[in-house]
Design a protein around this motif. Structure first.
Motif, short mmCIF file in Angstrom:
data_model
loop_
_atom_site.label_atom_id
_atom_site.label_comp_id
_atom_site.label_asym_id
_atom_site.label_seq_id
_atom_site.Cartn_x
_atom_site.Cartn_y
_atom_site.Cartn_z
N ARG A 178 -33.44 -32.07 -56.06
CA ARG A 178 -33.92 -31.22 -55.05
C ARG A 178 -34.88 -30.15 -55.54
NH1 ARG A 178 -29.26 -29.63 -53.74
NH2 ARG A 178 -29.45 -27.59 -54.30
N GLN A 179 -34.41 -29.36 -56.36
CA GLN A 179 -35.13 -28.37 -56.67
C GLN A 179 -36.67 -28.55 -57.38
OE1 GLN A 179 -32.91 -25.33 -59.13
NE2 GLN A 179 -31.55 -24.89 -57.39
N ILE A 180 -36.66 -29.64 -58.25
CA ILE A 180 -37.71 -30.05 -58.90
C ILE A 180 -38.65 -30.57 -57.74
CG2 ILE A 180 -39.11 -31.65 -60.40
CD1 ILE A 180 -36.60 -31.15 -62.34
N GLY A 181 -38.02 -31.49 -56.84
CA GLY A 181 -38.85 -32.15 -55.62
C GLY A 181 -39.24 -31.22 -55.01
N GLY A 201 -44.03 -29.51 -56.53
CA GLY A 201 -45.31 -30.12 -55.70
C GLY A 201 -45.94 -31.12 -56.15
N THR A 202 -45.03 -32.19 -56.52
CA THR A 202 -45.56 -33.43 -57.00
C THR A 202 -44.49 -34.48 -56.52
OG1 THR A 202 -46.58 -35.00 -58.45
CG2 THR A 202 -44.63 -33.71 -59.23
N ASP A 203 -44.68 -35.76 -56.73
CA ASP A 203 -43.84 -36.94 -56.30
C ASP A 203 -42.72 -36.88 -57.52
OD1 ASP A 203 -42.39 -38.93 -55.71
OD2 ASP A 203 -44.01 -40.49 -56.13
N HIS A 204 -41.65 -36.38 -57.45
CA HIS A 204 -40.85 -36.37 -58.62
C HIS A 204 -39.50 -37.42 -58.49
CE1 HIS A 204 -36.64 -35.12 -60.14
NE2 HIS A 204 -37.31 -35.16 -61.28
N SER A 205 -39.42 -38.26 -59.40
CA SER A 205 -38.57 -39.51 -59.53
C SER A 205 -37.86 -39.43 -60.75
CB SER A 205 -39.05 -40.77 -59.05
OG SER A 205 -40.04 -40.77 -58.00
N ARG A 206 -36.44 -40.21 -60.57
CA ARG A 206 -35.45 -40.30 -61.62
C ARG A 206 -35.33 -42.08 -61.71
NH1 ARG A 206 -30.20 -40.16 -61.00
NH2 ARG A 206 -30.42 -38.86 -59.23
N TYR A 225 -43.97 -25.78 -64.90
CA TYR A 225 -44.55 -26.86 -65.74
C TYR A 225 -45.34 -27.90 -65.05
CZ TYR A 225 -45.31 -30.20 -69.66
OH TYR A 225 -45.93 -31.10 -70.73
N VAL A 226 -44.34 -28.26 -64.20
CA VAL A 226 -44.94 -29.30 -63.11
C VAL A 226 -45.96 -28.91 -62.35
CG1 VAL A 226 -44.36 -30.92 -61.29
CG2 VAL A 226 -42.75 -30.58 -63.14
N ARG A 227 -45.80 -27.78 -61.87
CA ARG A 227 -46.76 -27.03 -61.10
C ARG A 227 -48.07 -26.82 -61.81
NH1 ARG A 227 -43.93 -21.89 -58.02
NH2 ARG A 227 -42.64 -23.07 -56.40
N THR A 263 -46.01 -28.76 -73.32
CA THR A 263 -47.45 -28.70 -73.67
C THR A 263 -48.34 -29.11 -72.48
OG1 THR A 263 -46.82 -29.41 -76.03
CG2 THR A 263 -49.14 -29.79 -75.24
N VAL A 264 -49.27 -28.39 -72.29
CA VAL A 264 -50.28 -28.86 -71.28
C VAL A 264 -51.63 -29.18 -71.93
CG1 VAL A 264 -51.68 -27.82 -69.38
CG2 VAL A 264 -49.43 -26.86 -69.99
N PRO A 265 -51.92 -30.47 -71.81
CA PRO A 265 -52.98 -31.40 -72.54
C PRO A 265 -54.11 -30.84 -71.75
CG PRO A 265 -51.72 -32.87 -71.09
CD PRO A 265 -50.82 -31.42 -71.30
N ASP A 266 -55.46 -30.79 -72.58
CA ASP A 266 -56.66 -30.29 -71.90
C ASP A 266 -57.30 -31.90 -71.36
OD1 ASP A 266 -57.19 -32.06 -74.19
OD2 ASP A 266 -58.64 -30.52 -75.16
#
Length: 210
Positions: free
Chosen positions: A189-192, A196-201, A162-164, A136-139
């Motif tokens: 690696r692929q999401i990071g 295009g954003t700071d991706h963490s786990r 979705y992240v993009r 879902t993409v919130p407004d």
């Protein structure tokens, strides 16, 4: 605000001495909902909604309340009159001092032969977004995205796109109980690299300040 990752899709948010728990389902720890002042549930699937965990939390704290969609509320509201609130897309409310907006209506498609159920996402304090089982993409801009990385209904290209699309400042993995340790570096690696954003786990039980 303090964010603590629990197993699978469950997270705990804490501020000003109060605790909000989202989606303490059957894949998360038995005590994941204990100590909650407020609980949010995105939909009825067992990995997000576990009636026993919710009942235990509500019985342990007589002031605790739940906000969720109708399909979940109908299963638990009779036991806790006045403490289970039904919400839907476009609603806004305050839960234990957290301001919450509701976004979304339907679960992502698992397979065309499987009927879609309702699903809502929660934007907390205009900052942290938990989409449940949907992209879902919130407004509203999202600062911290709780990102469902691995599910029967998604693939990594959709997760990256979705992240993009949301362009959050940071994204933390959720919905990851089905992801093996061998595969995690591939997703990281692929999401990071592509999101295009700071991706963490965060490992279950670990926390961060956001």
């Amino acid at each position: 605000m303090k964010l603590t990752k629990k197993s699978h899709a469950c997270v705990r948010l804490e501020k000003d001495g109060r605790t909000l728990v989202l989606d303490p389902g059957g894949f998360t720890e038995e005590d994941a909902a204990l100590g909650a002042d407020a609980l949010l549930v995105t939909h009825e699937h067992a990995d997000h909604f576990d009636e026993g965990r919710l009942r235990t939390a509500l019985e342990a704290n007589p002031a605790a309340e739940i906000w969720t969609l109708r399909s979940v509320a109908e299963r638990i509201s009779a036991a806790f009159p006045g403490r289970v609130h039904t919400v839907g897309h476009g609603d806004a409310f305050t839960a234990a001092g957290f301001d919450v907006q509701v976004h979304g209506e339907l679960h992502a498609v698992i397979h065309p032969d499987i009927p879609r159920i309702t699903n809502v996402g929660y934007l907390v304090d205009g900052s942290v977004f938990h989409p449940g089982d949907a992209l879902t993409v919130p407004d509203h801009p999202v600062d911290t995205l709780l990102l469902p990385v691995m599910a029967p209904w998604n693939k990594i290209s959709e997760v990256i796109d979705y992240v993009r699309e949301l362009k959050p400042r940071r994204a933390y993995d959720i919905h990851d109980a089905l992801l093996t340790d061998l595969a995690r570096p591939i997703y990281d690696r692929q999401i990071g690299e592509l999101g295009g954003t700071d991706h963490s786990r965060l490992a279950p039980g670990n926390s961060t300040e956001i």
